[in-house]
Scaffold this active site. Sequence first.
Site, PDB file in Angstrom:
ATOM      1  N   SER A  13     -29.605  16.799 -10.230  1.00 41.99           N
ATOM      2  CA  SER A  13     -28.452  17.020 -11.104  1.00 41.99           C
ATOM      3  C   SER A  13     -27.190  16.391 -10.531  1.00 41.99           C
ATOM      4  O   SER A  13     -26.391  15.795 -11.259  1.00 41.99           O
ATOM      5  CB  SER A  13     -28.241  18.513 -11.317  1.00 41.99           C
ATOM      6  OG  SER A  13     -29.353  19.086 -11.979  1.00 41.99           O
ATOM      7  N   ALA A  14     -26.977  16.513  -9.217  1.00 43.86           N
ATOM      8  CA  ALA A  14     -25.791  15.930  -8.604  1.00 43.86           C
ATOM      9  C   ALA A  14     -25.935  14.424  -8.411  1.00 43.86           C
ATOM     10  O   ALA A  14     -25.016  13.652  -8.716  1.00 43.86           O
ATOM     11  CB  ALA A  14     -25.507  16.613  -7.264  1.00 43.86           C
ATOM     12  N   GLU A  34     -34.783   8.697  -4.384  1.00 41.23           N
ATOM     13  CA  GLU A  34     -35.480   9.877  -4.905  1.00 41.23           C
ATOM     14  C   GLU A  34     -36.866   9.975  -4.284  1.00 41.23           C
ATOM     15  O   GLU A  34     -37.634   9.011  -4.295  1.00 41.23           O
ATOM     16  CB  GLU A  34     -35.589   9.822  -6.425  1.00 41.23           C
ATOM     17  CG  GLU A  34     -36.515  10.835  -7.058  1.00 41.23           C
ATOM     18  CD  GLU A  34     -36.183  12.277  -6.707  1.00 41.23           C
ATOM     19  OE1 GLU A  34     -37.119  13.068  -6.517  1.00 41.23           O
ATOM     20  OE2 GLU A  34     -34.978  12.610  -6.610  1.00 41.23           O
ATOM     21  N   ALA A  35     -37.184  11.170  -3.748  1.00 42.82           N
ATOM     22  CA  ALA A  35     -38.479  11.363  -3.105  1.00 42.82           C
ATOM     23  C   ALA A  35     -39.626  11.400  -4.116  1.00 42.82           C
ATOM     24  O   ALA A  35     -40.755  11.027  -3.793  1.00 42.82           O
ATOM     25  CB  ALA A  35     -38.471  12.656  -2.290  1.00 42.82           C
ATOM     26  N   HIS A 471     -31.678  29.573  -7.580  1.00 43.69           N
ATOM     27  CA  HIS A 471     -30.233  29.340  -7.591  1.00 43.69           C
ATOM     28  C   HIS A 471     -29.654  29.385  -6.186  1.00 43.69           C
ATOM     29  O   HIS A 471     -28.580  29.950  -5.962  1.00 43.69           O
ATOM     30  CB  HIS A 471     -29.524  30.392  -8.462  1.00 43.69           C
ATOM     31  CG  HIS A 471     -29.968  30.404  -9.881  1.00 43.69           C
ATOM     32  ND1 HIS A 471     -29.933  31.546 -10.665  1.00 43.69           N
ATOM     33  CD2 HIS A 471     -30.473  29.431 -10.670  1.00 43.69           C
ATOM     34  CE1 HIS A 471     -30.402  31.258 -11.882  1.00 43.69           C
ATOM     35  NE2 HIS A 471     -30.722  29.980 -11.899  1.00 43.69           N
TER      36      HIS A 471
END
Length: 532
Positions: A13-14, A34-35, A471
């Site tokens: 998201s970030a 990105e993994a 979260h």
Amino acid sequence: MTRFDYIIAGAGSAGCVLANRLSANPGVSVLLVEAGGQDTTPLIAMPGGATELMGDPAYAWHYPTRPFGPSQQVEYWVRGKTLGGSSSVNGMTYNRGNRADYDELESRGNPGWGWDDMLPVFRTIEDNALGASDVRGAGGPLHVSTVDAAEPLLEDAIGAGTALGWRRTRDFNESDEERLGYTMATIRDGRRSSAASAFLHPVMDRPNLTVAVHTVVDRVLLEGGRAVGVQGRQNGQAFEARAAREVILATGAIVTPKILQLSGIGPADTLRSAGVDVAVDSPYVGGRLHEHRAFRLQFRLTEDLGYNKVLGTQTGQQAAAAEYGASRGGVLARPPFDIVGFFKTRPDLERPDAQFQLASFSIQQLEPAKPLELEREPGMMCVAYALRPDSEGSIRITSADPDAALDIDPNYLATEHDRTTSVGLVRGLRRLFGTEPLANRIQHETVPGPGVQGDQEIIDAGLDLGGCGYHTVGTCAMGPNDDDVVDPELRVRGVTGLRVVDASVLPTMVSGNLNGPVTAVAWRAADLILAG
């Protein structure tokens, strides 16, 4: 070895927001790492695919915790493993938190993060189907909508809430009062609006933006007290890239502290015991962790209503998939949870301290790293948690080997506040399900069951039968003090050229789901980076 102006680790998201904003300047080069792989599976676009994706190791990481609770269970914390990160596999619920949450960030010594700073950010990024208002945005990249299911079972649930004095609403972000309604979610026209689809894919053709998938960042390269690049593995082979301006960690509240610690930035004792040389003794890297403990309640229904009859059998699943394929409609076009609500566990509170999410299905016993399986008999499920827990857990590396398991200590319900609030929310939800017209639909409670009544029994049931809220915050928290991991501009203390931009920088929980706030944090962080 390759060189870029900015390296962003993590395309969640970030990271997707940062890649969009920073690459808008054609004069700089940006590498987004990105993994996981590409987000091309149709299950990502289909909202109903969330429960399948979260159990699939091809699209989600599953991080084991320490054993905890009366049964000493090991829980698995799930995070997205694809472009879009967790926004590509989550339940899509969109809540932002409220003024008091962001003003608290500012009051803790973090100027620029108050509500008056953050509301314009939310209004900029949102494309809310309800239209623009003083508190909503329209025309932004992130699609947000509310599905009005208007089914008798769900209408009765909302009716029970209004009978308790909770206001029915279509926009949970308009106020901070007791309220409930159909879920607002990052969905539009039956398709998920992930961070990748909203922010990354529209700019993927920029010549100054490089996206590297299947690329794991293990460490930040440090030279002379400055972050100069990253090391890791790309498709199993050694990988290294250099950054002329900044390295930005956006790998989330679990992996970001891991990368920092493997790079020699963290609590000195933890690093030495893991065999890592200490570059910066930063005592709270991986500490000050906050996570929701979600309590689960399930109920058997008196009639054959809800989604169990649709999605509990292979035939029903095929029919639902056919309906979605033909019209992008039906149950698979909706978020997993139909209704969201916020309420006070005590009447004297100024604002709600509990949140619940209600689904018109019920699940069988959860199994780690596997998709949810529904019961065959009709049921409803509700998960709920204390909105602002103050128990603190931690994440620590156990070895210099980046593939070694992390030591994740959730430390759920360690404070009297969290225990009392959690007991209060369970009692409050039992009142909801015992109130007409919903009570008429309920045969009996199945989880945790009517025999669980005492405070300690409720707490134990929540630890054994509940789940994490997905979260996690606080493991690289911002603050004004020398021992805070990052400063209010999200720069890592003790190193130049290194920032953290993800949920780990939040020192406290916002009052709601986390994906929307992380998106806004990244947009605000981009402003800070571009201004610097």
